[in-house]
Design a protein around this motif. Structure first.
Motif, PDB file in Angstrom:
ATOM      1  N   GLN A 115       0.834  -1.307   0.051  1.00  0.00           N
ATOM      2  CA  GLN A 115       0.128   0.086  -0.134  1.00  0.00           C
ATOM      3  C   GLN A 115       0.695   1.092   0.000  1.00  0.00           C
ATOM      4  N   VAL A 116       1.871   1.190   0.790  1.00  0.00           N
ATOM      5  CA  VAL A 116       2.709   2.481   1.152  1.00  0.00           C
ATOM      6  C   VAL A 116       3.527   2.456  -0.205  1.00  0.00           C
ATOM      7  N   LYS A 117       4.105   1.453  -0.763  1.00  0.00           N
ATOM      8  CA  LYS A 117       5.103   1.732  -1.974  1.00  0.00           C
ATOM      9  C   LYS A 117       4.148   2.181  -3.000  1.00  0.00           C
ATOM     10  N   GLY A 118       2.966   1.997  -3.167  1.00  0.00           N
ATOM     11  CA  GLY A 118       1.901   2.418  -4.258  1.00  0.00           C
ATOM     12  C   GLY A 118       1.652   3.705  -4.220  1.00  0.00           C
ATOM     13  N   ARG A 119       1.933   4.290  -3.001  1.00  0.00           N
ATOM     14  CA  ARG A 119       1.708   5.832  -2.867  1.00  0.00           C
ATOM     15  C   ARG A 119       2.631   6.618  -3.549  1.00  0.00           C
ATOM     16  N   SER A 120       3.919   5.974  -3.689  1.00  0.00           N
ATOM     17  CA  SER A 120       5.123   6.898  -3.939  1.00  0.00           C
ATOM     18  C   SER A 120       4.991   7.610  -5.349  1.00  0.00           C
ATOM     19  N   PHE A 121       5.538   8.828  -5.066  1.00  0.00           N
ATOM     20  CA  PHE A 121       5.700   9.759  -6.427  1.00  0.00           C
ATOM     21  C   PHE A 121       6.696   9.087  -7.765  1.00  0.00           C
ATOM     22  N   TYR A 122       7.396   8.300  -7.156  1.00  0.00           N
ATOM     23  CA  TYR A 122       8.286   7.804  -8.455  1.00  0.00           C
ATOM     24  C   TYR A 122       8.791   6.250  -7.784  1.00  0.00           C
ATOM     25  N   ASP A 123       9.085   5.593  -8.678  1.00  0.00           N
ATOM     26  CA  ASP A 123       9.390   4.268  -8.333  1.00  0.00           C
ATOM     27  C   ASP A 123      11.064   4.192  -8.112  1.00  0.00           C
ATOM     28  N   THR A 124      11.749   4.006  -7.106  1.00  0.00           N
ATOM     29  CA  THR A 124      13.086   4.030  -6.646  1.00  0.00           C
ATOM     30  C   THR A 124      13.601   2.689  -7.248  1.00  0.00           C
ATOM     31  N   GLY A 125      12.877   1.769  -7.448  1.00  0.00           N
ATOM     32  CA  GLY A 125      13.415   0.456  -7.818  1.00  0.00           C
ATOM     33  C   GLY A 125      13.896  -0.397  -6.669  1.00  0.00           C
ATOM     34  N   ILE A 126      13.691  -0.115  -5.551  1.00  0.00           N
ATOM     35  CA  ILE A 126      13.776  -0.779  -4.180  1.00  0.00           C
ATOM     36  C   ILE A 126      12.896  -1.743  -3.895  1.00  0.00           C
ATOM     37  N   GLN A 127      13.006  -3.005  -3.701  1.00  0.00           N
ATOM     38  CA  GLN A 127      11.980  -4.037  -3.362  1.00  0.00           C
ATOM     39  C   GLN A 127      12.038  -4.236  -1.742  1.00  0.00           C
ATOM     40  N   VAL A 128      11.017  -4.590  -1.276  1.00  0.00           N
ATOM     41  CA  VAL A 128      10.712  -4.408   0.225  1.00  0.00           C
ATOM     42  C   VAL A 128       9.794  -5.797   0.209  1.00  0.00           C
ATOM     43  N   THR A 129      10.194  -6.509   1.424  1.00  0.00           N
ATOM     44  CA  THR A 129       9.439  -7.756   1.882  1.00  0.00           C
ATOM     45  C   THR A 129       8.991  -7.876   3.053  1.00  0.00           C
ATOM     46  N   LYS A 130       8.124  -8.954   3.423  1.00  0.00           N
ATOM     47  CA  LYS A 130       7.605  -9.203   4.877  1.00  0.00           C
ATOM     48  C   LYS A 130       8.814  -9.316   5.655  1.00  0.00           C
ATOM     49  N   GLU A 131       9.840  -9.797   5.290  1.00  0.00           N
ATOM     50  CA  GLU A 131      10.965 -10.113   6.093  1.00  0.00           C
ATOM     51  C   GLU A 131      11.588  -8.888   6.353  1.00  0.00           C
ATOM     52  N   ASP A 132      11.453  -7.775   5.980  1.00  0.00           N
ATOM     53  CA  ASP A 132      12.222  -6.669   5.886  1.00  0.00           C
ATOM     54  C   ASP A 132      11.819  -5.743   7.244  1.00  0.00           C
ATOM     55  N   TYR A 133      12.793  -5.003   7.615  1.00  0.00           N
ATOM     56  CA  TYR A 133      12.518  -3.904   8.806  1.00  0.00           C
ATOM     57  C   TYR A 133      12.595  -2.599   7.803  1.00  0.00           C
ATOM     58  N   ILE A 134      11.733  -1.503   8.132  1.00  0.00           N
ATOM     59  CA  ILE A 134      11.737  -0.099   7.682  1.00  0.00           C
ATOM     60  C   ILE A 134      11.848   1.043   8.590  1.00  0.00           C
ATOM     61  N   ILE A 135      11.997   2.106   8.185  1.00  0.00           N
ATOM     62  CA  ILE A 135      11.868   3.107   8.884  1.00  0.00           C
ATOM     63  C   ILE A 135      11.007   4.305   8.161  1.00  0.00           C
ATOM     64  N   THR A 136      10.019   4.909   8.758  1.00  0.00           N
ATOM     65  CA  THR A 136       9.135   5.774   8.349  1.00  0.00           C
ATOM     66  C   THR A 136       9.524   7.413   8.783  1.00  0.00           C
ATOM     67  N   LEU A 137       9.903   8.149   7.976  1.00  0.00           N
ATOM     68  CA  LEU A 137      10.361   9.644   8.466  1.00  0.00           C
ATOM     69  C   LEU A 137       9.206  10.384   8.026  1.00  0.00           C
ATOM     70  N   SER A 138       8.828  11.322   9.034  1.00  0.00           N
ATOM     71  CA  SER A 138       7.533  12.270   8.633  1.00  0.00           C
ATOM     72  C   SER A 138       7.897  13.606   9.126  1.00  0.00           C
ATOM     73  N   THR A 139       7.644  14.700   8.228  1.00  0.00           N
ATOM     74  CA  THR A 139       7.575  15.923   8.609  1.00  0.00           C
ATOM     75  C   THR A 139       6.407  16.887   7.806  1.00  0.00           C
ATOM     76  N   CYS A 140       6.372  18.088   8.295  1.00  0.00           N
ATOM     77  CA  CYS A 140       5.114  18.869   7.864  1.00  0.00           C
ATOM     78  C   CYS A 140       6.046  19.445   6.368  1.00  0.00           C
ATOM     79  N   GLN A 141       4.983  19.806   5.605  1.00  0.00           N
ATOM     80  CA  GLN A 141       5.341  20.418   4.165  1.00  0.00           C
ATOM     81  C   GLN A 141       5.301  21.771   4.416  1.00  0.00           C
ATOM     82  N   LYS A 142       4.466  22.443   5.188  1.00  0.00           N
ATOM     83  CA  LYS A 142       4.564  23.974   5.471  1.00  0.00           C
ATOM     84  C   LYS A 142       4.060  23.980   6.699  1.00  0.00           C
ATOM     85  N   ALA A 143       4.450  25.224   7.530  1.00  0.00           N
ATOM     86  CA  ALA A 143       3.752  25.428   8.887  1.00  0.00           C
ATOM     87  C   ALA A 143       2.524  25.410   8.854  1.00  0.00           C
ATOM     88  N   ASN A 144       2.032  25.034  10.183  1.00  0.00           N
ATOM     89  CA  ASN A 144       0.351  25.026  10.461  1.00  0.00           C
ATOM     90  C   ASN A 144      -0.454  24.008   9.378  1.00  0.00           C
TER      91      ASN A 144
END
Length: 223
Positions: free
Chosen positions: A182-211
């Motif tokens: 689901q989250v890979k399908g949201r991406s603006f572009y395909d980085t070519g990196i594969q990810v599987t259920k055996e993997d560990y990931i990090i999710t980085l989050s920040t605001c695009q603009k104040a408020n």
């Protein structure tokens, strides 16, 4: 690149990244420093320090803290001092720390380019090509390399969006596998990196603009 004075030693390393402006198959080389944090010192300053995050070639080069909620470090530095810059912090609900299947890390988008401001530049694929991976160091000094596999915007005013992305734990492999798809399908572009259920990931989050309720999300998988 910003550095945390007195907190760690740096060593110079060379890396190659694809440049969208070069001919197909060509690469460009750039030099960056890898930070080796002094966790003995950092932990003496604040026991909430759990690691260090760096995106080579950017200003992202900071300690990671984890508090008892997701409010305190919005307005406090990693030292605990009050400051509008806040700190880079792991989701308080992430029970396994940096070893969670999905370690969710937050940081402000500062006008001066500090904290997680650089994440917004990942809307450009050419920027991704120059900065395709993230380094996370744990308290044991182990450096974990994460390859970016998805970059997208998320409007957190839509409750279902937030509940679909800021997830951890998962339990069954099938649930995690569906999440990754689901989250890979949201991406603006395909980085070519594969990810599987055996993997560990990090999710980085920040605001695009104040408020703004819109967040930039950058997700990466551990090598």
């Amino acid at each position: 690149m910003s550095e945390e004075t007195g907190n760690g030693d740096d060593e110079t390393a060379a890396a190659e990244a694809a440049d969208a402006d070069t001919a197909e198959g060509e690469t460009v080389s750039y030099t960056y420093t890898v930070t080796h944090p002094d966790f003995t010192y950092l932990s003496s300053v604040n026991g909430d320090v759990i690691g260090w995050i760096q995106i080579p070639g950017t200003a992202v080069n900071y300690p990671i803290v984890q508090g008892t909620d997701n409010e305190f470090y919005l307005t406090h530095l990693y030292t605990g001092e009050t400051n509008s810059s806040g700190a880079i912090f792991l989701d308080a609900g992430t029970k396994l720390g940096l070893q969670d299947r999905n370690a969710i890390i937050f940081g402000h988008n500062m006008k001066n380019g500090g904290m997680f401001a650089a994440l917004n530049s990942y809307s450009s694929e050419s920027y991704y090509n120059l900065h395709p991976y993230i380094l996370v160091t744990d308290l044991d000094g182990t450096i974990m390399v994460y390859d970016i596999f998805s970059v997208y915007s998320l409007d957190t005013s839509v409750e279902e969006n937030e509940s679909e992305v800021y997830l951890h734990g998962f339990g069954a492999d099938e649930v995690f596998e569906e999440y990754l798809s689901q989250v890979k399908g949201r991406s603006f572009y395909d980085t070519g990196i594969q990810v599987t259920k055996e993997d560990y990931i990090i999710t980085l989050s920040t605001c695009q603009k104040a408020n703004s309720t819109v967040r930039t999300i950058v997700q990466a998988v551990r090598r």
